[in-house]
Write an enzyme that holds these catalytic residues in place. Structure first.
Site, PDB file in Angstrom:
ATOM      1  N   ASN E  37       0.712  -1.262  -0.103  1.00 60.53           N
ATOM      2  CA  ASN E  37      -0.046   0.099   0.183  1.00 60.53           C
ATOM      3  C   ASN E  37       0.850   1.303  -0.008  1.00 60.53           C
ATOM      4  OD1 ASN E  37      -2.223  -1.657   0.234  1.00 60.53           O
ATOM      5  ND2 ASN E  37      -2.348  -1.385   2.338  1.00 60.53           N
ATOM      6  N   ASN E 166       2.859  -0.334  13.703  1.00 63.20           N
ATOM      7  CA  ASN E 166       1.617  -0.916  13.003  1.00 63.20           C
ATOM      8  C   ASN E 166       1.330  -2.477  13.765  1.00 63.20           C
ATOM      9  OD1 ASN E 166      -0.250  -0.865  10.804  1.00 63.20           O
ATOM     10  ND2 ASN E 166       1.208  -0.598   9.152  1.00 63.20           N
ATOM     11  N   TYR E 167       1.106  -2.207  14.808  1.00 60.26           N
ATOM     12  CA  TYR E 167       0.889  -3.481  15.698  1.00 60.26           C
ATOM     13  C   TYR E 167      -0.630  -4.136  15.158  1.00 60.26           C
ATOM     14  CZ  TYR E 167      -0.090  -6.645  19.489  1.00 60.26           C
ATOM     15  OH  TYR E 167      -0.650  -7.532  20.299  1.00 60.26           O
ATOM     16  N   GLY E 256      -6.613   1.105   5.260  1.00 65.84           N
ATOM     17  CA  GLY E 256      -5.470   1.786   4.356  1.00 65.84           C
ATOM     18  C   GLY E 256      -4.842   3.027   4.933  1.00 65.84           C
ATOM     19  N   ASP E 259      -1.444   3.239   6.278  1.00 67.83           N
ATOM     20  CA  ASP E 259      -0.292   3.074   5.197  1.00 67.83           C
ATOM     21  C   ASP E 259      -0.123   4.159   4.203  1.00 67.83           C
ATOM     22  OD1 ASP E 259       0.077   0.478   6.272  1.00 67.83           O
ATOM     23  OD2 ASP E 259      -1.548  -0.233   4.882  1.00 67.83           O
TER      24      ASP E 259
END
Ligand code: CA
Ligand code: CA
Ligand code: CA
Ligand code: CA
Ligand code: CA
Ligand code: CA
Ligand code: CA
Ligand code: CA
Ligand code: CA
Ligand code: CA
Ligand code: CA
Ligand code: CA
Ligand code: NI
Ligand code: NI
Ligand code: NI
Ligand code: NI
Ligand code: NI
Ligand code: NI
Ligand code: NI
Ligand code: NI
Ligand code: NI
Ligand code: NI
Ligand code: NI
Ligand code: NI
Ligand code: NI
Ligand code: NI
Ligand code: NI
Ligand code: NI
Ligand code: NI
Ligand code: NI
Lengths: 316, 316, 316, 316, 316, 316
Positions: E37, E166-167, E256, E259
């Site tokens: 992404n 980004n867990y 998204g 990202d």
């Protein structure tokens, strides 16, 4: 129930007609799986049927159960598995000369974690017929043992054991499939086999009636049905030869035809003549080809009208 | 690259199957254009390909580029034009006796503003084969000069020049198309022509092999391929006659078949025999007819399997 | 107007191709009704046409009117009914051997409440041709009187009266339909009848030309057209025998073909020869089969090109 | 008719909600065009309306006519043009902060070839109100003359002339639009103008009532309506100030709201008070925003219920 | 290239809006994966980007590559794996209070078989920035080593190393994720972390500026960006505090957004101020939420217009 | 079973979002009916439930049964009727200020032919709770007797009788609905009533707690639940006052919320506190509004998570 069957179910994901898997914007969802298809087809014509399997306790697994329940299939022996995945397959329906092509995604599924000892065999085998397939024997490591056990448990309780060879080259070698059939043969009362598989797996030759006869002799099985697609089906049935032609079909989506055929044969075995078994089988196979998806959801009345050839094109 | 081509691209807008352009609620969108189709088909089988054109710098023009890029076509010579329109065509796919009918909307497009001097001919012609078509010669005022220039520039750099006559009655008269072919002939190494066009444009007669031979003689071209739809293709190839039958196809959407055929021939020209060129051409043409849209996105493996006739109906 | 017709309209609700009514997620909506289909087909080729009916004053009833208006049919004699329901039918388009099957839902509709005295017969019958069908005679309690009255009123004003037998076993018995035809016969100038109905209702036998001749004699009608599906149509037309073959069609959705045929015959009756009447009828019937829905919306140019057999597969 | 209007129509092509023009697989089709939208909205509430334009004689042009006919708009003054293109626009409906973005494709259309002398002005102007917009003045080379002529012809026959400024920066400069309005002003009886346009084109300032008053004075027009989106509308109406709030709307697709507003005002002008004109305008504008597409197809009863604020959320 | 990134890609399969995974008839297909992404978003604004991964050589794997290629992402370092599966996830987009819920199906994929030694690190790291995420570290057994290796190889070649924490609770425990971050910290030049993750993984407290400052101190990283959804983003950037508000969004599909935010920050890092990095990040995040799917395909011009707040609702 | 309920089921046919019933190309199909919705919602959370009704033996009637079966509702008491029609309703889901509007098509259905003596009341009433609604009392001539009989039979067997007033102005007058409630009151153990209905039918006034208390006193019922949409629900429950707020919802499709609320209350009545009954009711109502269609198919876990307010927006 009248018929009990056991196997894996999947979601089938298919592009719309004329579109490719690599490009399509959406995938149509259908519940699939050889034995699940047989169960749905039988329940739809009114035959009491049970289906045993392992399903993940996710919306995907629940969806499989909803689909079978809506057809009336009994699911009380299904094992629900947390934290497992559901089998999938992607099927692009072809259009000559573009072949129908399938991407299997069946590794590491909930069904892989099902062991024979997990099941209550009294419940599973409480039926007149136990229906099994070669797909289930090949689909997971050790699942051949599951099929063998089911055949033995069924036989022990006096059920009729049916076996559809249903060879899939993506799941096992022809040798493995053949030797498993040999091992299972003593427990089989009714064998269903494609003419192509009879040749490729068992080294037989000749026309379908010959193949049926030879399979019966080779395995010592009383009833053997051999299918050959557009050429219809033949059976060696307790010493008699029977046959039924395939019906002319347009073929919207050919997947599921073999399972629908097996359902028709089992239904005929329960309450009809050998000829009924074959003609219901070919009628159900052709109806399965006339609809999207792997399932064959037609009422007894709809199937019998097609089997009799009585249908008119438009009913109004 | 191995193949370089030049032409206009469009969006094709089509009603769903069985619906009419005058009534349908939605239009399916596909990227189209004869040379763009050839480029996509070649890139999809792994042949390095460049496509040159003029595109408007709008979401529509960018969409064309995205589509070709996703297939791997090189677009570095494309000219981006602000404030221009993209060509369009509306195609209602027929169903006998309803014809497939097309509303062209190709006037005043970005491609009309492309002049031969805008292009870097070293980059455009850096290829083994330059592929050109009669559509491009006819599509815009003065675009015949563009095609002639491309053929000359290619020839000057030692590239093989291929030309697909591809006559469109909506774009020019038969006379104009024929006289342009005569003008271009000295630069052509490989000519592709429908039997119908050989008759209507060049006044030839006879069966396809005769037509191929006569075209070769008339224009002094070493390799001439003549196609005749369901009758397959023949070639006069450096003195030899070659032929390939058309494949049986169901024909979901016949548009794009000619461009896919041309791609197969060019692919065979690069790394196969004349027979390979024709059989890849007919395989790709039939595959193009089996999918929606004008493009033919199949891998080399998929094409070759169909060309060999080895495909089974369902692969699983 | 040139043609005036009278009957019920419905919404037809159909699953997408390959899906079943019992399962599909969505239903496609089309406006239907035998006479409304004839009116739309005639207006589409440029024949001034009026359609008379009773419609509920709901979005569903308004939708029917919008659809006919968009084709140019005059609706000034339609009666708007508050608090009534619109007729519906559910049609699952089949795929051999799965039949097209229809669930009618036409009881208690707005049309049932229409009585002959509600209509302004001067307006209804202000036409060269009055077109009526056996469906309307059978669709509601007492609607046979409506059809009889229309024929009489038309005859009294010098209009040509056309009658399409159009038997529906779901609406009446063969006996009832036959005796109504006998009652109506003295007012009929042009009779359209399927060969199958000629046999089942009127006990006739023989090939279609014989049937046409016998119907003409039996009922004393000057022009009789007999259709027999893929075998085309024949007519006994004021003493001459005429015939037209059916056109090869792919058959996307066969419903509506009979009504389109009738429209073609009426159009030919207005401005062509008997041969034109039949060939326009078979062309329109085959075009109706090439599109979804019951309507046949083609321009005169499109129909005549098909009737002449001049169409090429792709026009571009 | 009560209202006659003149302008270009187009097809609007839009991706599904949440999809982008550059990527979407399909485009939804709607008929659009400022004056065509006004005509459809008026006809839908029962006001007799005529729309004049030039349309290509293709399935696309015919589609525009079918759409307007289905609403009941009279089209007898439309000129049919062979070999021309229909205007198009691509509209990606946004979702904050993604703007709704439009790709116009309106160059070289059939409407460009319409000259004032082509029209039968007696027929065009046979109406109580002539409705014109700034879009038509700007859309084609010389189309300002067409609008001016229509205003003069209308005035000469005693019709009320309405003008909606409707400025589009993609079609002309603010200066051009302003000077055209000045030229047209002597013929205008009712002016509709966005507050934003009043400021940008005419250099006015202040709140909407001030703008309405200043426009009335500047141009010497008796009735001036100024709209300001979510702030509603105000009017200077023969010396009185009137206003109506905007209605709370969810805003499915805001395109078409301005045209629907104009239709409501014209409807009120025909049979209501100035307050009715504004409240019908804001009701129709908000209803237009609640549906896909540019058209506002609501019955008088539906509009008046919303204008009265009497609607409940679910009616059953 | 300017940015090089590495991770797994998947197909995301989603029901239409308002439908449930357990029931829907079709699934919309989108290519997804955190780093993919980021790569698509960067390439779409014109930043040269490479993405490295392992993909199965099936239509599904090829589809991922097609999607990234169409955006212009370089894929030369991707490893193609026969006989492996592609990761999938099923995402039902919620509607309050129904949560968006995800069924991951990421076990046993092609990416699991990728080992650090398979890669050409010179090619992978030939970039100004190496972008990595915690998802990749957690997604497969041993994939943490891959991320660590990438960071080391990048650092060794002088690239800037970016890391998005980004867990994902479905992939690893908070403890594992935290200790991996500690291990990776010495190689990180730019850290992106949700406020929520800062608290849950690292036990920090306070408002976002405090969290950013504390993360910078704790890990000794010069640039730390902390996001907090609707509250926007803050950064500790080489000693300065910077912030950017979130933009008002309607939120069609929120997946998204994170990202896209990271892509905006990296883009700003390449050619803008720290403020630019954050405002591009929040603009891209909000645009990502305005479209279906995980990707953010907007041009630089589109993003900058939103970042400047200059957009009008309809552009025409 | 735990809950037994009785009523009519229908198909609901709805245009896609933003489209109008008068124009849409397709209708989405959902199974509906107040008591069927309650049954599905209860079965989905795991409560054993039976639903009794009359269904036509057509694909439409079978579809209703399939839908309920898939949720696990017991249907053994359903009466299958040949030659009857299924009830339908057309629902255009609104978008402010466009109201959701419904066209009922419920006259002359299979349910109209169901008489109290047709049912096996021992089977119907074999449950802890009998759930009834005012819709069923009003839907057919004489169906009030059916509801009264069910309440008496249930009471006689010791079941708890629940009654949801659920007034529909399209089915009966307020007076008729009110007097039926008075007649039924002696048999009611739990009354559910909208605040609006309490006012309109029973002439009560005041806030919801007052209404609940007054209804309890007026009818001598021990448990009375009063709902007021966005203001939540209150109950007078054996002398205690209880309340639960409505949950914030986006409201994709508000139809079905009332039935889902009733299901939540009944579920709480079976195994929870009065507070649980209300909070499950409001959670299920809000979940029903978050999905298309009238049904509420959520698992107990999903409902309880929402009732606890524990949900996060995205789960991954
Ligand atoms: Ca199967
Ligand atoms: Ca099938
Ligand atoms: Ca082409
Ligand atoms: Ca094609
Ligand atoms: Ca009909
Ligand atoms: Ca048809
Ligand atoms: Ca407009
Ligand atoms: Ca709109
Ligand atoms: Ca992601
Ligand atoms: Ca998104
Ligand atoms: Ca309901
Ligand atoms: Ca709902
Ligand atoms: Ni399907
Ligand atoms: Ni399907
Ligand atoms: Ni399906
Ligand atoms: Ni397509
Ligand atoms: Ni297509
Ligand atoms: Ni396509
Ligand atoms: Ni259709
Ligand atoms: Ni259709
Ligand atoms: Ni249609
Ligand atoms: Ni629309
Ligand atoms: Ni729309
Ligand atoms: Ni999407
Ligand atoms: Ni989408
Ligand atoms: Ni998408
Ligand atoms: Ni729905
Ligand atoms: Ni739905
Ligand atoms: Ni829906
Ligand atoms: Ni639904």
């Amino acid at each position: 129930v009248a018929v009990s069957t056991l196997g894996e179910a999947m979601l089938r994901l298919s592009p719309p007609s004329g579109e490719r898997l690599r490009e399509c914007g959406e995938l149509r969802v259908h519940v699939a799986g050889a034995e699940a298809n047989v169960a749905v087809a039988l329940a739809s014509v009114g035959v009491a049927t049970r289906w045993t399997s392992a399903l993940p306790d996710t919306p995907l697994g629940r969806r499989v159960a909803d689909s079978l329940s809506s057809a009336g299939v009994a699911l009380d022996t299904v094992r629900w598995m947390p934290d497992e995945r559901l089998g999938l397959y992607f099927a692009e329906i072809g259009s000559a000369p573009r072949p129908t092509s399938v991407v299997y995604d069946r590794t590491g599924t909930a069904f892989w974690s099902l062991s024979a000892d997990d099941l209550d065999w009294d419940a599973v085998c409480d039926a007149e017929i136990i229906h099994l397939t070669g797909i289930t024997a090949a689909v997971a490591p050790g699942s051949d043992a599951l099929v063998l056990r089911a055949a033995r448990e069924g036989r022990a309780r006096g059920a009729t054991v049916a076996y559809d060879v249903n060879y899939r080259s993506r799941l096992s070698s022809a040798e493995t499939a053949a030797s498993f059939a040999v091992e299972l043969a003593p427990y089989i009362d009714l064998l269903i086999c494609r003419a192509e598989d009879a040749r490729d797996l068992f080294g037989l030759a000749g026309d379908p009636p010959t193949l049926a006869n030879d399979l019966a002799k080779k395995f010592g099985i009383g009833r053997v049905v051999v299918t050959s697609g557009a050429d219809g089906a033949v059976a060696w049935w307790e010493g008699d030869s029977v046959s039924a032609p395939a019906l002319p079909t347009v073929g919207v989506d050919r997947i599921g035809a073999g399972d629908a055929f097996a359902a028709g044969v089992l239904w005929g075995l329960l309450d009809g003549s050998p000829g009924d078994a074959l003609s219901r089988g070919t009628a159900m196979a052709s109806l399965a080809m006339s609809v999207h998806g792997d399932q064959c959801r037609f009422t007894a009345e709809e199937v019998l009208e097609v089997a009799r050839g009585a249908g008119r094109e438009v009913r109004r």
